[in-house]
Scaffold this active site. Structure first.
Site, PDB file in Angstrom:
ATOM      1  N   ASP A  28       0.859  -1.190   0.000  1.00 38.04           N
ATOM      2  CA  ASP A  28       0.000   0.000   0.000  1.00 38.04           C
ATOM      3  C   ASP A  28       0.893   1.237   0.000  1.00 38.04           C
ATOM      4  O   ASP A  28       1.761   1.376   0.850  1.00 38.04           O
ATOM      5  CB  ASP A  28      -0.882  -0.039   1.259  1.00 38.04           C
ATOM      6  N   ASP A 128      -3.533   2.686  -5.464  1.00 39.99           N
ATOM      7  CA  ASP A 128      -2.437   2.720  -4.481  1.00 39.99           C
ATOM      8  C   ASP A 128      -2.238   1.410  -3.732  1.00 39.99           C
ATOM      9  O   ASP A 128      -1.634   1.398  -2.666  1.00 39.99           O
ATOM     10  CB  ASP A 128      -2.654   3.874  -3.495  1.00 39.99           C
ATOM     11  N   GLU A 129      -2.739   0.297  -4.283  1.00 37.83           N
ATOM     12  CA  GLU A 129      -2.497  -0.956  -3.565  1.00 37.83           C
ATOM     13  C   GLU A 129      -2.585  -2.185  -4.457  1.00 37.83           C
ATOM     14  O   GLU A 129      -3.265  -2.177  -5.491  1.00 37.83           O
ATOM     15  CB  GLU A 129      -3.457  -1.097  -2.385  1.00 37.83           C
TER      16      GLU A 129
HETATM   17  N1  DCT Z   1     -10.285   8.569  -0.853  1.00 35.69           N
HETATM   18  C1  DCT Z   1     -11.184   9.615  -1.039  1.00 35.69           C
HETATM   19  N2  DCT Z   1     -12.167   9.855  -0.121  1.00 35.69           N
HETATM   20  C2  DCT Z   1     -12.262   9.102   1.003  1.00 35.69           C
HETATM   21  C3  DCT Z   1     -11.339   8.031   1.204  1.00 35.69           C
HETATM   22  C4  DCT Z   1     -10.363   7.802   0.242  1.00 35.69           C
HETATM   23  O1  DCT Z   1     -11.108  10.297  -2.070  1.00 35.69           O
HETATM   24  N3  DCT Z   1     -13.210   9.356   1.903  1.00 35.69           N
HETATM   25  C5  DCT Z   1      -9.251   8.325  -1.872  1.00 35.69           C
HETATM   26  C6  DCT Z   1      -8.007   9.080  -1.594  1.00 35.69           C
HETATM   27  C7  DCT Z   1      -6.904   8.108  -1.639  1.00 35.69           C
HETATM   28  C8  DCT Z   1      -7.533   6.772  -1.988  1.00 35.69           C
HETATM   29  O2  DCT Z   1      -8.915   6.945  -1.919  1.00 35.69           O
HETATM   30  C9  DCT Z   1      -7.073   5.674  -1.069  1.00 35.69           C
HETATM   31  O3  DCT Z   1      -7.279   6.048   0.242  1.00 35.69           O
HETATM   32  P1  DCT Z   1      -6.378   5.424   1.414  1.00 35.69           P
HETATM   33  O4  DCT Z   1      -6.384   3.974   1.259  1.00 35.69           O
HETATM   34  O5  DCT Z   1      -6.803   6.016   2.719  1.00 35.69           O
HETATM   35  O6  DCT Z   1      -4.937   5.861   1.031  1.00 35.69           O
HETATM   36  P2  DCT Z   1      -3.872   6.933   1.353  1.00 35.69           P
HETATM   37  O7  DCT Z   1      -4.327   8.317   1.110  1.00 35.69           O
HETATM   38  O8  DCT Z   1      -2.752   6.461   0.537  1.00 35.69           O
HETATM   39  O9  DCT Z   1      -3.549   6.798   2.888  1.00 35.69           O
HETATM   40  P3  DCT Z   1      -2.701   5.727   3.693  1.00 35.69           P
HETATM   41  O10 DCT Z   1      -1.343   6.304   4.000  1.00 35.69           O
HETATM   42  O11 DCT Z   1      -3.483   5.505   4.939  1.00 35.69           O
HETATM   43  O12 DCT Z   1      -2.592   4.523   2.832  1.00 35.69           O
HETATM   44 CA    CA Z   2      -2.397   4.127   0.625  1.00 29.95          CA
HETATM   45 CA    CA Z   3      -5.224   2.045   0.038  1.00 29.26          CA
END
Ligand code: DCT
Ligand code: CA
Ligand code: CA
Length: 382
Positions: A28, A128-129
């Site tokens: 991730d 992102d994963e």
């Molecule tokens: N996202 C969004 N609105 C939300 C939740 C998430 O637009 N309410 C989007 C933004 C990034 C993507 O989805 C993935 O979110 P996370 O998995 O929380 O990733 P991140 O920003 O990379 O954070 P982390 O460091 O926790 O992985």
């Molecule tokens: Ca992430």
């Molecule tokens: Ca993620």
């Protein structure tokens, strides 16, 4: 640390013939969109960075997409309205930037192809994963997996400047919970030996896929922790959630035995078909369409790190009758002009040999795919 030879059969294990246990990474990318912005402009890195989806109605209407960890310290997180975020950060220098998905996708593709050159068993689960099956790379031993994770993280960082977190376990769900556990820039291993101690006390809402509704239903049945969940009779969970979800919940801590889904190494060909605005047999128009399709296919091929050797042109005629012609190139290529040239040749050959009236759809397929990077040997990562 345990390996498969010491596999304890007390966990729920769906036995299938020829099935094998796996070692899975969940990779991730940390605070991904905000980190991409930090990479683009390193000056913002020591301040809160907030990536925003502006709705456009008023200058500050919209929500926070994601933010760096400094901004999160001030309570600025995904989903928060931009106005509230600005208020929380009013007394400190901070950066509010608009979402630039195309740029993040480019970086994501680059990272995915680094991971793909590490193990071709790759299941991309979002920008992102991804999950990576490293069973073979680790020689079936969990004790090798940490070093592999360190090396993968370093490779990603060296090439893209992006930090990531890697969770390692014997199934996808636990691997994801593991990457969450040591975020950011972390590595965490949940193996057969420590999984009960680590995840059994976790609240069930830490399980990916268990949302507020499922949580309430489980709590009503006095299931509050992961341990209580996996020790609940399958029948009880089936009755509550239906067979499919019941089975999944019951097996949250069971080893994965099947291959990852949609692995890009399983990709045998790439194809794109376009429907013509009007059925026709206008040569220059057909050539234009071939160029468009070639551009689209080729940029995909390059993003995925492939080269190809075989090209097919598919014409779908007015009466839905298909004509296909293929050719093999002498060498593997991902050259767009070559693709246009060969596809046009194929079109010429078809038009010469078959009497065609009107063409409805036109498609190009590239096959005999090969990765440009080639799979790296285990030694490179130790
Ligand atoms: N996202 C969004 N609105 C939300 C939740 C998430 O637009 N309410 C989007 C933004 C990034 C993507 O989805 C993935 O979110 P996370 O998995 O929380 O990733 P991140 O920003 O990379 O954070 P982390 O460091 O926790 O992985
Ligand atoms: Ca992430
Ligand atoms: Ca993620």
């Amino acid at each position: 640390m345990s390996n498969f030879d010491e596999y304890p059969f007390s966990v729920n294990f769906p036995r299938k013939p020829n099935s094998k246990m796996r070692i899975i990474f969940h990779v991730d990318f940390d605070y991904f969109f905000a980190q991409c912005e930090e990479v683009r402009n390193s000056k913002i890195k020591n301040s809160p960075v907030v990536v925003c989806v502006y709705s456009g109605r008023e200058p500050d209407s919209g929500v926070v997409s994601t933010s760096n960890y400094l901004a999160r310290k001030y309570g600025v997180k995904s989903g928060l309205p931009i106005r509230f975020a600005k208020n929380k950060l009013r007394s400190i220098e901070s950066f509010f930037l608009p979402l630039d998905l195309e740029y993040y996708k480019d970086i994501s593709n680059k990272i995915m192809s680094i991971i793909n050159s590490f193990s071709h068993q790759l299941e991309i689960r979002g920008i992102d994963e991804c999950y990576v099956d490293i069973t073979e790379l680790a020689g079936n031993k969990f004790e090798n997996s940490i070093k592999l994770a360190e090396n993968l993280k370093k490779e990603i960082k060296d090439q893209t400047k992006i930090s990531s977190s890697v969770g390692i376990s014997f199934n996808k769900i636990l691997a994801k919970m593991a990457s969450d556990h040591r975020k950011p820039d972390g590595i965490f291993l949940i193996d057969f030996e420590n999984h009960k101690e680590i995840v059994y006390p976790f609240s069930i809402d830490k399980v990916p896929g268990i949302g507020p509704k499922t949580k309430i239903r489980l709590n009503e049945t006095k299931i509050a922790t992961v341990g209580q969940l996996v020790e609940t009779d399958l029948d009880v969970l089936n009755r509550l959630f239906g067979k499919k979800i019941g089975y999944k919940l019951h097996n949250v801590c069971s080893p994965d035995v099947s291959e990852l889904k949609n692995c890009i190494n399983n990709q045998k060909q790439l194809m794109k078909i376009m429907t013509l605005k009007k059925e026709h047999l206008d040569y220059s128009n057909l050539k234009n369409t071939i160029e468009k399709i070639s551009n689209a296919i080729n940029s995909n091929v390059i993003k995925m790190g492939y080269v190809y050797k075989n090209i097919s042109l598919i014409l779908i005629l007015e009466d839905l009758f298909n004509v296909t012609k293929s050719k093999n190139m002498k060498v593997y290529s991902s050259d767009k002009d070559q693709l246009i040239l060969h596809s046009t040749d194929l079109l010429n050959e078809i038009l010469k040999s078959v009497n065609i009236k009107d063409i409805r759809r036109i498609g190009i397929k590239v096959s005999d795919l090969k990765l440009t990077t080639g799979q790296n040997s285990l030694n490179q990562y130790f």
